[in-house]
Design an enzyme around this catalytic site. Structure first.
Site, short mmCIF file in Angstrom:
data_model
loop_
_atom_site.label_atom_id
_atom_site.label_comp_id
_atom_site.label_asym_id
_atom_site.label_seq_id
_atom_site.Cartn_x
_atom_site.Cartn_y
_atom_site.Cartn_z
N CYS A 156 -4.24 10.05 1.43
CA CYS A 156 -4.67 8.67 1.19
C CYS A 156 -6.17 8.49 1.40
CB CYS A 156 -3.89 7.72 2.09
SG CYS A 156 -3.98 8.20 3.82
N TRP A 182 5.84 11.29 1.53
CA TRP A 182 6.04 12.75 1.48
C TRP A 182 4.77 13.55 1.79
CZ3 TRP A 182 2.53 14.59 -1.90
CH2 TRP A 182 2.08 13.73 -2.89
N ASN A 183 3.60 12.92 1.74
CA ASN A 183 2.39 13.77 1.78
C ASN A 183 2.01 14.25 3.17
OD1 ASN A 183 1.50 11.20 2.50
ND2 ASN A 183 -0.50 11.45 1.52
N GLU A 206 0.39 0.70 5.71
CA GLU A 206 -0.62 1.76 5.56
C GLU A 206 -0.50 2.23 4.12
OE1 GLU A 206 -2.77 2.93 7.78
OE2 GLU A 206 -2.04 2.00 9.61
N LEU A 207 -1.36 1.70 3.25
CA LEU A 207 -1.16 1.93 1.80
C LEU A 207 -2.18 2.91 1.24
CD1 LEU A 207 -0.35 -1.79 0.87
CD2 LEU A 207 1.20 0.01 1.64
N GLY A 228 2.83 4.22 2.49
CA GLY A 228 3.17 4.63 1.13
C GLY A 228 2.31 3.90 0.12
N SER A 229 2.87 3.71 -1.06
CA SER A 229 2.09 3.15 -2.17
C SER A 229 1.91 1.64 -2.04
CB SER A 229 2.79 3.47 -3.49
OG SER A 229 4.06 2.85 -3.50
N GLU A 279 -5.93 5.61 -7.87
CA GLU A 279 -5.73 6.72 -6.94
C GLU A 279 -5.27 7.95 -7.74
OE1 GLU A 279 -2.75 5.84 -3.97
OE2 GLU A 279 -3.85 6.94 -2.44
N PRO A 320 12.64 8.70 6.07
CA PRO A 320 11.58 9.54 5.50
C PRO A 320 11.66 9.55 3.97
CG PRO A 320 13.37 10.93 6.24
CD PRO A 320 13.80 9.49 6.50
N ALA A 321 10.65 10.13 3.33
CA ALA A 321 10.65 10.22 1.86
C ALA A 321 11.75 11.17 1.40
CB ALA A 321 9.29 10.72 1.38
N GLU A 372 -2.83 2.70 12.89
CA GLU A 372 -2.05 3.73 13.58
C GLU A 372 -3.04 4.64 14.29
OE1 GLU A 372 0.57 5.47 10.61
OE2 GLU A 372 2.02 3.89 11.01
P1 NAP Z 1 5.98 5.51 -2.06
O1 NAP Z 1 6.58 5.88 -3.34
O2 NAP Z 1 5.55 4.12 -1.84
O3 NAP Z 1 7.07 5.92 -0.96
C1 NAP Z 1 6.82 5.78 0.41
C2 NAP Z 1 8.14 5.59 1.13
O4 NAP Z 1 8.72 4.36 0.71
C3 NAP Z 1 9.16 6.68 0.83
O5 NAP Z 1 9.94 6.93 1.97
C4 NAP Z 1 9.99 6.01 -0.25
O6 NAP Z 1 11.29 6.52 -0.36
C5 NAP Z 1 10.04 4.60 0.28
N1 NAP Z 1 10.44 3.59 -0.71
C6 NAP Z 1 10.25 3.60 -2.04
N2 NAP Z 1 10.80 2.49 -2.59
C7 NAP Z 1 11.34 1.77 -1.57
C8 NAP Z 1 12.07 0.55 -1.48
N3 NAP Z 1 12.35 -0.19 -2.56
N4 NAP Z 1 12.48 0.12 -0.26
C9 NAP Z 1 12.22 0.85 0.84
N5 NAP Z 1 11.53 2.04 0.83
C10 NAP Z 1 11.11 2.48 -0.37
O7 NAP Z 1 4.73 6.42 -1.71
P2 NAP Z 1 4.63 8.00 -1.76
O8 NAP Z 1 4.45 8.41 -3.18
O9 NAP Z 1 5.72 8.64 -0.97
O10 NAP Z 1 3.29 8.25 -0.93
C11 NAP Z 1 2.03 8.27 -1.51
C12 NAP Z 1 1.29 6.99 -1.21
O11 NAP Z 1 1.20 6.80 0.20
C13 NAP Z 1 -0.14 7.02 -1.70
O12 NAP Z 1 -0.47 5.79 -2.28
C14 NAP Z 1 -0.93 7.26 -0.42
O13 NAP Z 1 -2.28 6.84 -0.49
C15 NAP Z 1 -0.13 6.49 0.57
N6 NAP Z 1 -0.41 6.94 1.95
C16 NAP Z 1 -1.09 6.10 2.80
C17 NAP Z 1 -1.40 6.53 4.08
C18 NAP Z 1 -2.14 5.64 5.06
O14 NAP Z 1 -2.14 5.93 6.25
N7 NAP Z 1 -2.76 4.55 4.61
C19 NAP Z 1 -1.01 7.80 4.50
C20 NAP Z 1 -0.33 8.62 3.61
C21 NAP Z 1 -0.02 8.18 2.33
P3 NAP Z 1 11.63 7.67 -1.45
O15 NAP Z 1 10.80 8.83 -1.13
O16 NAP Z 1 13.05 7.91 -1.18
O17 NAP Z 1 11.31 7.10 -2.80
#
Ligand code: NAP
Length: 483
Positions: free
Chosen positions: A287, A154-155, A253-254, A231-232, A386, A179-180, A463
């Site tokens: 991130c 989402w960010n 990309e975590l 994501g996370s 984080e 998407p989120a 990326e």
């Molecule tokens: P998240 O909770 O891991 O969610 C990311 C995506 O994964 C969302 O679309 C989420 O869907 C989906 N998801 C969750 N559980 C899943 C499952 N069991 N199976 C398949 N997909 C699933 O992370 P977030 O809170 O949205 O994002 C924040 C994190 O992203 C932070 O840790 C940040 O550092 C990281 N991030 C990393 C980068 C990079 O380039 N390294 C860039 C941006 C953000 P829902 O939204 O529907 O739950």
């Protein structure tokens, strides 16, 4: 003022928008107020399967086109994003909370990936190796992989969609994107643009909704050859485990925990400017946000003062209000974590230089003021987990060796920042940092031509840049004997 985002259904499969009978709708809410700004159709497992099948059917025809032909819809999409940037930015602010100007910056940054990969896919992909004997040629070529499932957070709900879809399709693959849940509307608006830009049916597909059943189909389907996830760490590990049985390529990309290292010989005003940008952009929810500010002992007071000055210039509030530079946090859970990190740091001897709560008059369930903490011990939660909020903890160090040791003492390895005027130190410390990206005397890293990504717990994959295209291509080697 109208605070509604008008967008298509949220399910784009095989070249058309779908709203199956009896489908459930998911509400999308403005993090500034909690009010509904739109909704999308929640995909069922059979909807996701239909999207994967459409992508699998479209793959051979799309892969057979020349890179130039594949670039055409990407170039048209780029032009359409520029034309609609204000509209896309407003939607992004309404669903993600990011101040409008920052949201527009994100939309335009995302557009750069569409154009860049339309061009990059035309560059040479292969190698000719030295032969082992006469009458032999050894070629290395790259070929598209197939159906790629992309999952975005989402960010950065607009740019990260573009940063995945553009290289994947430019390389000849087809895509299913999820998407989120909190911010699907930016993705829907981009897919409206992809539709107008003329991608053939099935090349790009979108499904929104409950992550668990959608993820289950994407990770188990034999037609999906790769999961590209941002994501996370927790969800990244889960997806990696689930992809083991079908041996899919997984790009992760975590999260990150960026050290921001300031030596006494640095330009401290510059360091404070870049730190304020890195820390307060998107309310600290990035991130690569500076999570630990490591400052050489003799100048830590000065750096704290300079950063607090910049924090005082920040205006927190509703992202659509003119002059606001920091919006709300995404939800109550995010706010709770930020408050816990600040309380933990203070309980361990950290001192608040500014902030520490919501600014006066703002909803404490949604907003948090820019916060600077000094004297934070390296084992505080804010220094190890984080934070994802506008909180800068200052930690003092006494030598170059100690700075590197503290900076590297993290399970994460995404981004690091380093400020010094000493060229030798810039190279020594820069190369000693265990991070995928290091910025020297700078606060930004996400350039379209550069490989963005981490090591260690921050994932595997890149990326952006040439490497961002290679992530979506298989290597094939041909040994040709013509003797
Ligand atoms: P998240 O909770 O891991 O969610 C990311 C995506 O994964 C969302 O679309 C989420 O869907 C989906 N998801 C969750 N559980 C899943 C499952 N069991 N199976 C398949 N997909 C699933 O992370 P977030 O809170 O949205 O994002 C924040 C994190 O992203 C932070 O840790 C940040 O550092 C990281 N991030 C990393 C980068 C990079 O380039 N390294 C860039 C941006 C953000 P829902 O939204 O529907 O739950």
């Amino acid at each position: 003022m109208d605070r509604i985002v008008r967008a298509a259904s949220g399910q784009y499969v095989d070249g058309g928008w779908r709203e199956p009978a009896r489908s459930k709708r998911l509400s999308v809410r403005d993090p500034s107020s909690g009010s509904e700004v739109g909704s999308v159709v929640a995909a069922t497992p059979s909807d996701v399967q239909a999207a994967v099948q459409a992508a699998a059917r479209a793959f051979p025809g799309w892969a057979a086109l020349s890179p130039d032909e594949r670039g055409e819809p990407l170039r048209r999409a780029h032009a359409l994003v520029l034309e609609r940037a204000d509209h896309l930015a407003r939607a992004l602010t309404l669903e993600g909370g990011k101040p409008l100007e920052e949201a527009k910056g994100e939309v335009l940054w995302g557009a750069e990936f569409l154009l860049w990969y339309a061009e990059e896919a035309r560059r040479p992909w292969g190698e000719i190796l030295a032969s082992s004997g006469p009458g032999q040629r050894l070629y290395v070529r790259r070929r598209p992989r197939g159906v790629i499932a992309c999952i975005t957070p989402w960010n950065f709900p607009s740019s990260l969609v573009a940063r995945k879809v553009a290289p994947a399709v430019a390389g000849g693959n087809t895509v299913v994107l999820k998407p989120a849940e909190q911010t699907p509307l930016s993705a829907v608006l981009l897919f409206e643009i992809f539709h107008e830009a003329g991608f053939p049916p099935g090349v790009v597909n979108l499904v929104c909704g409950d992550p668990e059943p959608i993820g289950a189909v994407l990770t188990s389907s034999p037609d999906v050859r790769q999961i590209s996830f941002t994501g996370s760490v927790e969800v990244g590990k889960l997806l990696l485990r689930r992809c083991a049985d079908s041996v899919k390529k997984v790009t992760l990309e975590l999260g990150g925990h960026a050290p921001f290292v300031v030596f006494a010989d640095a330009d401290l005003e510059l360091a404070a400017d870049k730190l304020a940008f890195s820390k307060f952009q998107n309310a600290g929810q990035t991130c690569i946000a500076a999570n630990r500010v490591l400052v050489e002992r003799g100048v830590s007071g000065e750096v704290g003062r300079l950063l607090a000055e910049r924090a005082a210039e920040v205006r927190v509030g509703d992202g659509l209000e003119p002059g606001v530079t920091v919006g709300p946090l995404i939800d109550g859970a995010a706010l709770g974590r930020v408050r816990e990190h600040v309380a933990d740091a203070v309980s361990r001897g950290g001192r608040l230089l500014c902030g520490g709560s919501e600014p006066p008059g703002l909803d404490p369930e949604r907003f948090f003021g820019p916060t600077v903490l000094t004297g934070v011990p390296p084992d505080a939660r804010v220094a190890t987990e984080e934070t994802f909020g506008p909180v800068a903890p200052l930690i003092a160090f006494s030598s170059e060796e100690e700075a590197v040791e503290l900076a590297n003492a993290s399970e994460y390895g995404l981004a690091a920042y380093l400020f010094t005027r000493d060229l030798g130190r810039a190279h020594r410390v820069g190369e000693a940092l265990d991070y995928g990206m290091v910025a020297v005397n700078d606060g930004a890293l996400g350039w379209v031509q550069a490989p963005f990504g981490g090591i260690k717990g921050s994932g595997d994959g890149r990326e952006g840049g040439r490497q961002g295209l290679e992530e979506y291509l298989d290597v094939q080697y041909l040994s040709v004997n013509f003797d």
